[in-house]
Write a protein that holds these residues in place. Structure first.
Motif, PDB file in Angstrom:
ATOM      1  N   ARG A 146      42.964  37.770  38.884  1.00 47.18           N
ATOM      2  CA  ARG A 146      43.300  37.735  37.458  1.00 47.18           C
ATOM      3  C   ARG A 146      43.489  39.129  36.862  1.00 47.18           C
ATOM      4  O   ARG A 146      44.060  39.257  35.791  1.00 47.18           O
ATOM      5  N   GLN A 199      45.365  41.478  37.901  1.00 47.28           N
ATOM      6  CA  GLN A 199      46.768  41.874  38.040  1.00 47.28           C
ATOM      7  C   GLN A 199      46.936  43.271  38.625  1.00 47.28           C
ATOM      8  O   GLN A 199      47.955  43.915  38.428  1.00 47.28           O
ATOM      9  N   ASN A 200      45.934  43.753  39.316  1.00 46.61           N
ATOM     10  CA  ASN A 200      46.028  45.031  40.022  1.00 46.61           C
ATOM     11  C   ASN A 200      46.545  44.761  41.429  1.00 46.61           C
ATOM     12  O   ASN A 200      46.593  43.628  41.867  1.00 46.61           O
TER      13      ASN A 200
END
Length: 92
Positions: A40, A42-43
């Motif tokens: 979650r 988003q890296n």
């Protein structure tokens, strides 16, 4: 309505069963949470799946980190399952 020793014994055995299963499965739950948090974020992904989290903990010798807050979870599980099984044996 009096004190029923059989009801307490059933509730205690159910609560101990929940305690054992929580202790065994807690590292899996911790790995799942860590994996989901990374997805979650988003890296760039560090983990491909849940087992990568587990193997990383083993490789850096941080296996005990998978058991953080286990005492609180065990207490919650024990109390809730004791109440559930005691209520179940009382009504059925």
């Amino acid at each position: 309505m009096g004190f029923d020793l059989e009801s307490v014994a059933e509730a205690t055995s159910g609560a101990i069963g929940a305690l054992v299963s929580t202790t065994i499965l807690y590292p899996l739950d911790t790995c799942k949470t860590k994996y989901q948090a990374e997805v979650r974020a988003q890296n760039p992904l560090k983990y491909r799946n849940i087992s990568d989290v587990f193997w990383e903990a083993i490789s850096i010798r941080q296996v005990l980190s998978l058991y953080q807050c286990l005492g609180t979870k065990n207490l919650q599980s024990f109390i809730s399952q004791f109440i559930y099984f005691d209520g179940y044996s009382l009504f059925f």
